[in-house]
Design a protein around this motif. Structure first.
Motif, mmCIF file in Angstrom:
data_model
loop_
_atom_site.group_PDB
_atom_site.id
_atom_site.type_symbol
_atom_site.label_atom_id
_atom_site.label_comp_id
_atom_site.label_asym_id
_atom_site.label_seq_id
_atom_site.Cartn_x
_atom_site.Cartn_y
_atom_site.Cartn_z
ATOM 1 N N LYS A 50 93.438 143.899 14.923
ATOM 2 C CA LYS A 50 93.375 144.608 13.714
ATOM 3 C C LYS A 50 94.597 145.476 13.719
ATOM 4 N N LYS A 51 95.265 146.051 13.071
ATOM 5 C CA LYS A 51 95.970 147.270 12.627
ATOM 6 C C LYS A 51 95.236 148.355 12.306
ATOM 7 N N LYS A 52 94.217 147.895 11.428
ATOM 8 C CA LYS A 52 92.576 149.228 11.175
ATOM 9 C C LYS A 52 92.099 148.955 11.305
ATOM 10 N N ALA A 53 90.862 150.288 11.089
ATOM 11 C CA ALA A 53 90.092 150.272 12.616
ATOM 12 C C ALA A 53 88.820 149.601 11.236
ATOM 13 N N LEU A 54 87.502 149.421 12.059
ATOM 14 C CA LEU A 54 86.434 148.263 11.822
ATOM 15 C C LEU A 54 85.584 149.370 11.726
ATOM 16 N N GLY A 106 79.286 150.912 23.723
ATOM 17 C CA GLY A 106 77.910 151.471 25.283
ATOM 18 C C GLY A 106 76.599 151.428 23.553
ATOM 19 N N VAL A 107 76.487 150.284 23.909
ATOM 20 C CA VAL A 107 75.826 149.220 23.055
ATOM 21 C C VAL A 107 75.867 147.731 23.891
ATOM 22 N N ASP A 108 75.044 146.838 23.321
ATOM 23 C CA ASP A 108 74.753 145.172 24.016
ATOM 24 C C ASP A 108 75.639 144.298 22.402
ATOM 25 N N LEU A 109 75.452 145.015 20.622
ATOM 26 C CA LEU A 109 74.880 144.209 20.043
ATOM 27 C C LEU A 109 76.276 145.443 18.637
ATOM 28 N N LEU A 110 77.054 144.601 18.429
ATOM 29 C CA LEU A 110 77.970 144.894 17.339
ATOM 30 C C LEU A 110 77.724 144.268 16.139
ATOM 31 N N ILE A 111 77.937 144.333 14.973
ATOM 32 C CA ILE A 111 77.811 143.415 13.512
ATOM 33 C C ILE A 111 79.070 143.964 12.449
ATOM 34 N N GLY A 112 79.553 142.801 12.444
ATOM 35 C CA GLY A 112 80.552 143.605 11.843
ATOM 36 C C GLY A 112 80.129 143.926 10.197
ATOM 37 N N THR A 123 87.475 138.095 15.167
ATOM 38 C CA THR A 123 86.892 138.897 15.271
ATOM 39 C C THR A 123 85.516 139.626 15.839
ATOM 40 N N ALA A 124 85.123 138.357 15.692
ATOM 41 C CA ALA A 124 83.632 138.336 16.134
ATOM 42 C C ALA A 124 83.733 138.569 17.787
ATOM 43 N N ALA A 125 84.657 137.444 18.099
ATOM 44 C CA ALA A 125 84.584 137.691 19.711
ATOM 45 C C ALA A 125 85.227 138.915 19.701
ATOM 46 N N ARG A 126 85.706 139.908 19.095
ATOM 47 C CA ARG A 126 86.076 141.009 19.497
ATOM 48 C C ARG A 126 85.394 142.097 19.730
ATOM 49 N N LEU A 127 84.502 142.125 18.352
ATOM 50 C CA LEU A 127 82.930 142.836 18.620
ATOM 51 C C LEU A 127 82.569 143.058 20.113
ATOM 52 N N GLU A 128 82.172 141.178 20.472
ATOM 53 C CA GLU A 128 81.605 141.049 21.280
ATOM 54 C C GLU A 128 82.214 142.439 22.559
ATOM 55 N N SER A 129 83.517 141.721 22.924
ATOM 56 C CA SER A 129 84.160 142.576 23.720
ATOM 57 C C SER A 129 84.437 144.039 23.786
ATOM 58 N N ALA A 130 84.332 144.766 22.459
ATOM 59 C CA ALA A 130 83.446 146.145 22.006
ATOM 60 C C ALA A 130 82.059 146.567 22.303
ATOM 61 N N THR A 131 81.353 145.809 22.709
ATOM 62 C CA THR A 131 80.632 147.006 23.244
ATOM 63 C C THR A 131 79.952 147.518 23.802
ATOM 64 N N THR A 175 71.956 149.811 11.623
ATOM 65 C CA THR A 175 73.249 151.858 11.439
ATOM 66 C C THR A 175 74.591 151.287 11.814
ATOM 67 N N PHE A 176 75.865 152.641 11.037
ATOM 68 C CA PHE A 176 76.298 151.927 11.365
ATOM 69 C C PHE A 176 76.421 152.829 12.912
ATOM 70 N N CYS A 177 77.652 152.893 12.980
ATOM 71 C CA CYS A 177 77.569 152.620 14.773
ATOM 72 C C CYS A 177 78.981 153.561 14.582
ATOM 73 N N LYS A 178 80.057 153.056 14.598
ATOM 74 C CA LYS A 178 81.776 153.954 14.885
ATOM 75 C C LYS A 178 82.568 152.371 14.378
ATOM 76 N N LYS A 179 84.135 153.071 13.832
ATOM 77 C CA LYS A 179 85.078 152.792 13.626
ATOM 78 C C LYS A 179 86.138 152.737 14.762
ATOM 79 N N MET A 180 85.839 151.358 14.936
ATOM 80 C CA MET A 180 86.893 151.247 16.375
ATOM 81 C C MET A 180 87.725 150.079 15.878
ATOM 82 N N TYR A 181 88.526 150.927 16.614
ATOM 83 C CA TYR A 181 89.883 149.569 16.885
ATOM 84 C C TYR A 181 90.162 148.756 17.301
#
Length: 581
Positions: A572-576, A545-551, A533-541, A562-568
């Motif tokens: 993962k079947k559910k949005a994070l 549109g940001v350079d840092l995503l936190i689970g 999941t940490a690796a997927r968060l890096e790819s989802a940046t 701060t909350f950014c958005k829900k993402m698939y």
């Protein structure tokens, strides 16, 4: 390690089993040191014929009439018997034999016979044997006294056999001849005093067990019929004092060059002093004895204590193991001392030496193993951890549980943006230089916040916080590291010919962490859904549109995220719910 124990036990036990010269000498010296010296029995006194006495009589040998007068004077002074530890194999040239023989009959008297390899033996003494033929030490022959003196006294062999180190410690109470048994001088003294006619030899499967004389308790011996000598300080007197009242007197010569001095643990002694010590030892209750089962018990003690020492150092760690090994060594030493003090001469010395050798071998093997482990840890982590953390792992490798363990950690992934375009525009060596600089600043940030660089995957980097060492507030530290990375990359941008950017993903959770790979090639890493999941968060940046995503699990410890958005994300079947700073 287990396979080494048996060869060590076998090799170290050989000197004990075969009673090698060094182990025998060591054992005997230990016995000499710790055997207690009891008080004299009060039944004996030693009379020394000195250099001055011989000079006054005009030299040696003294006339038999002079010896007769000494015999009479001793009896008049209250002596209950006289033992002449002097041999009279020839007739007196001055014709004093009859006079001397007459005085010998005034009280129980014993004359000495000295051994010589002439195959001639005196008349044997009546002996009763209880058990099978006991064997014993065979005499090579003796020089007897002249017949007229034999008729008025008894005889005993003034024997003093030496041990392997040429010291006298054990004297046979009876010596075997082709016809039977002849007593040692000190033994015959007690028989003469008690008026006994025979000796009783009791045997067991090993040989002689004890020898009895009527009137005194049975005398415990070794299987050869030998008695351990206690070198008591028997009172001594001379011809001028003659303090002999109520005592049996051992008469001998101390003048130089007449009687040979024999080496004992108490120093050089003349034969009459050795025979006096034998008689004293016979009367001492619970006097020292080497029991028949001594060797079997020593081998058992050896096996137990050496094995325990090996197991302690190998399975309790170096510090605890050495502490237990020292306790075992002290226990061995005390047990040996205690048994000797109680009169049982059991050898603990070789067990003690073997324990020390075993401990040294085990310590070396463990030290080498620990050294290799420390070198392996250094090689594996020196480029990924702060040097202080590497030293901590080397000092206590137990902190690193090899093979994998469950841990809650925070994982940080980075990836360089525009790496493909960069490779197309610049030469390979220029790209390599840029990537090295970018990855270097990332590593510096990770180590500064207590994290471990787990691996590089091309232009990507993976870091772990809270492994292999415990790290307080690892969630906050990982996020702080991400912030510093962004700042460091912006500052580095001023030195680079082309624009560069990175994406960062941070997530917290439980994963399996340890050495992963094959038996021949492995690496310290982490596996689990939280890592993916940490690796997927890096790819989802890029998408976010940001350079840092936190689970979400990390965000619980980082309130300013701060909350950014829900993402698939992939897998993962559910949005994070994802957060940023």
């Amino acid at each position: 390690m287990k396979r080494l124990l048996l060869p060590i036990l076998i090799i170290l036990s050989l000197p004990l089993i075969f009673q090698s010269a060094p182990t025998e000498i060591l054992k005997l010296k230990i016995f000499d040191t710790f055997v207690t010296t009891p008080e004299p029995s009060g039944n004996f006194v030693i009379l020394n014929i000195t250099e001055e006495d011989i000079a006054n009589e005009g030299g040696w040998p003294l006339p038999r009439r002079t010896l007769a007068q000494i015999q009479v004077d001793l009896i008049n002074q209250g002596a209950i018997g006289v033992g002449w530890v002097i041999s009279f194999p020839q007739a007196d040239r001055m014709g004093g034999d009859e006079t001397f023989a007459t005085t010998l009959g005034y009280a129980p008297s014993v004359l000495a016979m000295f051994e010589t390899p002439n195959a001639k033996y005196p008349k044997t003494i009546g002996t009763v044997i209880k058990g099978d033929n006991p064997g014993g030490i065979l005499s090579q022959g003796v020089v007897q006294n002249i017949q007229i003196l034999q008729d008025k006294s008894s005889q005993g062999i003034a024997t003093a056999p030496t041990d392997i180190d040429n010291l006298v410690r054990r004297i046979p109470l009876l010596l075997k001849t082709p016809d039977g048994y002849v007593p040692a001088f000190g033994t015959e003294v007690l028989k003469a005093l008690t008026g006994a006619k025979t000796y009783i030899i009791t045997t067991n499967d090993n040989g002689i067990q004890e020898i009895s004389v009527r009137g005194i308790p049975p005398i415990k011996t070794d299987s050869l019929g030998r008695k351990w000598i206690s070198w008591v300080d028997t009172p001594q007197t001379n011809l001028q004092e003659m303090n002999v009242e109520g005592k049996f007197v051992f008469v001998g010569v101390t003048a130089n060059g007449i009687m040979p001095q024999v080496a004992t643990p108490s120093g050089l002694l003349e034969p009459h002093k050795i025979q006096a010590a034998l008689s004293e030892s016979i009367l001492i209750e619970n006097s020292p004895i080497i029991p028949d089962f001594a060797l079997a018990l020593e081998i058992l003690i050896f096996g137990i204590f050496v094995t325990l020492t090996w197991l302690a150092i190998n399975y309790l760690g170096i510090t605890k193991g050495i502490s237990i090994a020292v306790i075992l060594l002290l226990t061995t030493a005390f047990s040996g001392f205690f048994s000797i003090q109680k009169g049982y001469l059991i050898d603990f010395s070789w067990t003690f030496v073997s324990q020390f050798i075993t401990a040294a071998i085990a310590f070396y093997i463990n030290f080498r193993k620990q050294f290799k482990l420390r070198q392996q840890i250094k090689k594996q982590f020196e480029h990924y951890l702060d040097p202080r953390q590497v030293k901590q792992l080397q000092k206590n490798p137990e902190l690193l549980k090899l093979g994998g363990e469950k841990r809650i950690c925070t994982f940080l992934f980075t990836d360089v943006r525009g790496f493909t375009n960069l490779s197309e525009k610049l030469k390979p060596e220029e790209v390599t230089d840029i990537m090295n600089k970018v990855l270097t600043v990332q590593v510096e940030c990770i180590q500064a916040h207590g994290g471990m660089v787990d691996k590089f995957i091309g232009d990507a980097c993976m870091a772990i916080f809270n492994a292999p060492l415990d790290l307080d507030e690892h969630e906050q530290r990982a996020v702080a590291c991400a912030r510093d990375m962004r700042t460091a990359i912006r500052m580095l941008q001023k030195e680079l010919p082309e624009p560069i950017a990175i994406g960062i993903g941070v997530n917290t959770g439980e994963a399996i962490i340890g050495n992963m790979g094959s038996n021949t090639r492995f690496d310290y890493s982490a596996i689990g859904d939280v890592v993916n999941t940490a690796a997927r968060l890096e790819s989802a940046t890029k998408e976010a549109g940001v350079d840092l995503l936190i689970g979400e699990s990390t965000r619980k410890k980082v309130p300013d995220a701060t909350f950014c958005k829900k993402m698939y994300v992939k897998g993962k079947k559910k949005a994070l719910k994802v957060y940023t700073i």
